[in-house]
Design an enzyme around this catalytic site. Sequence first.
Site, short mmCIF file in Angstrom:
data_model
loop_
_atom_site.label_atom_id
_atom_site.label_comp_id
_atom_site.label_asym_id
_atom_site.label_seq_id
_atom_site.Cartn_x
_atom_site.Cartn_y
_atom_site.Cartn_z
N CYS A 43 -12.32 -56.32 23.63
CA CYS A 43 -12.21 -57.73 23.25
C CYS A 43 -11.23 -57.89 22.10
O CYS A 43 -11.01 -56.98 21.32
CB CYS A 43 -13.54 -58.36 22.82
SG CYS A 43 -14.87 -58.14 24.00
N ARG A 45 -6.61 -56.08 25.24
CA ARG A 45 -7.94 -55.61 24.86
C ARG A 45 -9.01 -56.09 25.82
O ARG A 45 -10.18 -55.74 25.69
CB ARG A 45 -8.28 -56.10 23.45
CG ARG A 45 -7.28 -55.67 22.40
CD ARG A 45 -7.63 -56.24 21.06
NE ARG A 45 -8.87 -55.65 20.56
CZ ARG A 45 -8.93 -54.52 19.87
NH1 ARG A 45 -7.84 -53.87 19.59
NH2 ARG A 45 -10.07 -54.05 19.45
N TRP A 105 -13.68 -58.53 27.12
CA TRP A 105 -13.86 -57.48 28.12
C TRP A 105 -15.36 -57.27 28.19
O TRP A 105 -15.98 -56.79 27.25
CB TRP A 105 -13.14 -56.20 27.70
CG TRP A 105 -13.18 -55.13 28.73
CD1 TRP A 105 -12.40 -55.04 29.84
CD2 TRP A 105 -14.04 -53.99 28.75
NE1 TRP A 105 -12.72 -53.90 30.57
CE2 TRP A 105 -13.73 -53.25 29.92
CE3 TRP A 105 -15.04 -53.52 27.91
CZ2 TRP A 105 -14.37 -52.07 30.26
CZ3 TRP A 105 -15.70 -52.33 28.25
CH2 TRP A 105 -15.35 -51.62 29.41
N ASN A 136 -16.26 -58.40 18.57
CA ASN A 136 -15.77 -57.28 19.36
C ASN A 136 -16.65 -56.09 19.02
O ASN A 136 -16.79 -55.75 17.85
CB ASN A 136 -14.30 -57.02 18.95
CG ASN A 136 -13.78 -55.69 19.45
OD1 ASN A 136 -14.20 -55.22 20.50
ND2 ASN A 136 -12.88 -55.10 18.71
N GLY A 137 -17.25 -55.47 20.04
CA GLY A 137 -18.12 -54.31 19.77
C GLY A 137 -19.43 -54.45 20.54
O GLY A 137 -19.53 -55.25 21.47
N GLU A 139 -2.55 -37.07 35.94
CA GLU A 139 -2.01 -38.31 35.37
C GLU A 139 -1.42 -39.19 36.47
O GLU A 139 -1.59 -40.41 36.45
CB GLU A 139 -0.96 -37.95 34.29
CG GLU A 139 -0.25 -39.12 33.65
CD GLU A 139 -1.16 -40.14 32.98
OE1 GLU A 139 -2.35 -39.89 32.80
OE2 GLU A 139 -0.64 -41.23 32.67
N LYS A 165 -2.70 -42.98 37.33
CA LYS A 165 -1.80 -44.14 37.37
C LYS A 165 -1.97 -44.89 38.69
O LYS A 165 -2.08 -46.11 38.71
CB LYS A 165 -0.32 -43.73 37.26
CG LYS A 165 0.19 -43.28 35.94
CD LYS A 165 0.31 -44.35 34.90
CE LYS A 165 -0.98 -44.49 34.14
NZ LYS A 165 -1.12 -43.62 32.98
N GLU A 195 -5.41 -46.71 38.93
CA GLU A 195 -5.69 -47.83 38.01
C GLU A 195 -4.87 -49.08 38.31
O GLU A 195 -5.33 -50.18 38.06
CB GLU A 195 -5.61 -47.42 36.54
CG GLU A 195 -4.25 -47.19 35.96
CD GLU A 195 -4.31 -46.82 34.47
OE1 GLU A 195 -3.47 -46.04 34.04
OE2 GLU A 195 -5.17 -47.34 33.75
N HIS A 244 -10.67 -24.73 48.96
CA HIS A 244 -12.08 -24.57 48.59
C HIS A 244 -12.86 -25.87 48.80
O HIS A 244 -13.96 -26.03 48.25
CB HIS A 244 -12.18 -24.10 47.13
CG HIS A 244 -11.56 -22.76 46.90
ND1 HIS A 244 -12.11 -21.59 47.38
CD2 HIS A 244 -10.39 -22.41 46.31
CE1 HIS A 244 -11.32 -20.57 47.07
NE2 HIS A 244 -10.26 -21.05 46.42
N LYS A 292 -6.64 -52.34 27.54
CA LYS A 292 -5.71 -51.38 26.97
C LYS A 292 -6.37 -50.51 25.91
O LYS A 292 -6.16 -49.31 25.84
CB LYS A 292 -4.53 -52.14 26.36
CG LYS A 292 -3.47 -51.27 25.74
CD LYS A 292 -2.68 -50.56 26.81
CE LYS A 292 -1.63 -49.64 26.23
NZ LYS A 292 -1.18 -48.67 27.26
C1 AGP Z 1 -4.35 -44.85 31.12
O1 AGP Z 1 -3.28 -45.46 31.72
C2 AGP Z 1 -5.19 -45.71 30.26
N1 AGP Z 1 -4.48 -46.60 29.46
C3 AGP Z 1 -6.31 -44.95 29.53
O2 AGP Z 1 -6.73 -43.85 30.26
C4 AGP Z 1 -6.02 -44.51 28.08
O3 AGP Z 1 -5.14 -43.44 28.05
C5 AGP Z 1 -7.35 -44.16 27.40
O4 AGP Z 1 -8.18 -45.27 27.38
C6 AGP Z 1 -7.16 -43.63 26.00
O5 AGP Z 1 -6.54 -44.55 25.17
P1 AGP Z 1 -5.87 -44.13 23.82
O6 AGP Z 1 -4.73 -43.22 24.13
O7 AGP Z 1 -5.43 -45.40 23.17
O8 AGP Z 1 -6.91 -43.41 23.01
#
Ligand code: AGP
Length: 611
Positions: A2, A27, A75, A100-101, A484, A488, A491, A507, A606
């Site tokens: 948030c 956020r 969020w 937020n929290g 990775e 990508k 997501e 396996h 994010k």
């Molecule tokens: C990946 O594309 C995401 N944005 C997510 O996995 C991100 O890397 C993760 O939440 C960690 O965030 P940070 O690097 O800000 O700690």
Amino acid sequence: MCGIVGAIAERNVSAILIEGLKRLEYRGYDSAGVAICNLAGELRRSRRIGKVAALEQALGEEPLPGHLGIAHTRWATHGVPSEANAHPHFSGESLAVVHNGIIENHDELRQRLERLGYVFTSQTDTETIVHLLHHTLKRLPDLADALKAVVGELHGAYGLAVISRAQPDRILAARSGSPLVVGLGLGENFIASDPLALRQVTDRFIYLEEGDIADIRRDSLQIWNAAGTTVQRETVQFHESAEAAEKGEYRHYMLKEIFEQPRVVQRTLEGRLGATQVLVAAFGPQAVELFARVRQVQIVACGTSYHAGMVARYWLEELTGIPCQVEVASEFRYRTVAVHPDSLFVTISQSGETADTLAALRDARSSGYLASLAICNVGTSSLVRESDLVLLTNAGPEIGVASTKAFTTQLVALLLLTLALGRARGTLDPAREAELVAALRALPGDLQAVLGMDKAVEQISALFAEKHHTLFLGRGAQYPVAMEGALKLKEISYIHAEAYPAGELKHGPLALVDSDMPVVTVAPNNALLEKLKSNLQEVRARGGQLVVFADREAGLENGEGVHVVQVPHIHPLLAPILYTVPLQLLSYHVAVLKGTDVDQPRNLAKSVTVE
Ligand code: AGP
């Protein structure tokens, strides 16, 4: 997660709040809302499900002018995304809060407040705060006194801002576990979760610390620390241009950030390389002495940053002989860890505010590690401020939820760390270090060349648009690159993607392979290439469609069911950095074809500031 923004000014703050929320959408973007106190002394609010644009439109149709306001982009954690659950939350018509929290004791508080006659209109934990504050104001009529008493009863994490119709000359804010920054203007002041939200109105900021409460007025600011003592906090002047956060000519932030990689990697390297050596002091004044004592490295991170840590393990053990363990923060923080006394604790994070990574660092500080090092993109973040040593990745603001330039710059920083540790410990051959320093200097040019693959990758992306499942394979340090790549794709395109070490295929996962399941792999020309080729044969023999990003000297060619995209040659140890880029482009183009919201994919945010 948030995002919070608040403003007190002589002018109408409505547009400032909306612009701030737009900048905080990274956020969370399940719903947005604003509460504004107008000159007639009324406290009014507007809330909408979905993105800030919906709220902006609502305010266009029914404006809420006023000199004092708080706003929120959500969020969802407690309660579905709905208008009723959207912040700001009110108690009666006099008091509004944004939060937020997570308030962990919200059930108990809710029961107590219901017994006192409060009627809840949302499923959120936040609503307990505003009713508790309302109740406390009956005993302690000053808003600051009441808030101090209320936070003493909250368990969990919060960054919150409060306004009251009865005290319209102030915003009260409190921070514990979620970031908050005060923005200082001339005759006006602001509060936000991130300075980015306020860069259009000020370049002077004060970061609130854990336990701080702030009383923000138009012409003054008072801060109390957790012990209730009035404190002065340092003012930070920002210099970087606000345009860094603009999309420019690109259709999406993600594409812009992919194409920025040559330039930002150059920045990560700046000031950190001598002629043939890494400058160890770049990690901080104590680094030379501390690094010489390191016998083990423990890396902790989440998501993409965790994948960067996994690549670093290959580098650290191969180049320096220092044992390295890597773990996701949400697991690490809740298990009993056996700590080697000469162990360096390394956190990796783009934002520096990821709740699990931050909590792991806080636990580590009292667990007997030699020192903590943060590899982070945000110099003012909590992670940076709470670590002994820091190496900033200097990637500039990353807005796209899918991490791209943050990852490649983290890898560069981790290779610098590897070389610095190897030299400090005397376990890295100086000739090898010089060779890698030269390869790092050439990296921005290599990244520029690999971006030239964009059109070829875009063509290949059509193979994926109608698929529901994919496999990503890699061997050695390319295995985390495959992870990775899979992250990508899933997501932003919502296609199920799994990554496996290529040798593990037989396996179990090989059972999944058929013509409907594309298999993506990265094949640099290294010692594992022949082994990888055998694994690819296993896929072809089961009718699997292969997409291979391969070194031009790898001896792999297009054929039936095999699509080879050539990647420029690179030093084998730097291959994880370079081979990440075509996988970023692939997921981007697939997402565009599928018409998803590339920069703000569903259900994500994010900065993950809740555990
Ligand atoms: C990946 O594309 C995401 N944005 C997510 O996995 C991100 O890397 C993760 O939440 C960690 O965030 P940070 O690097 O800000 O700690």
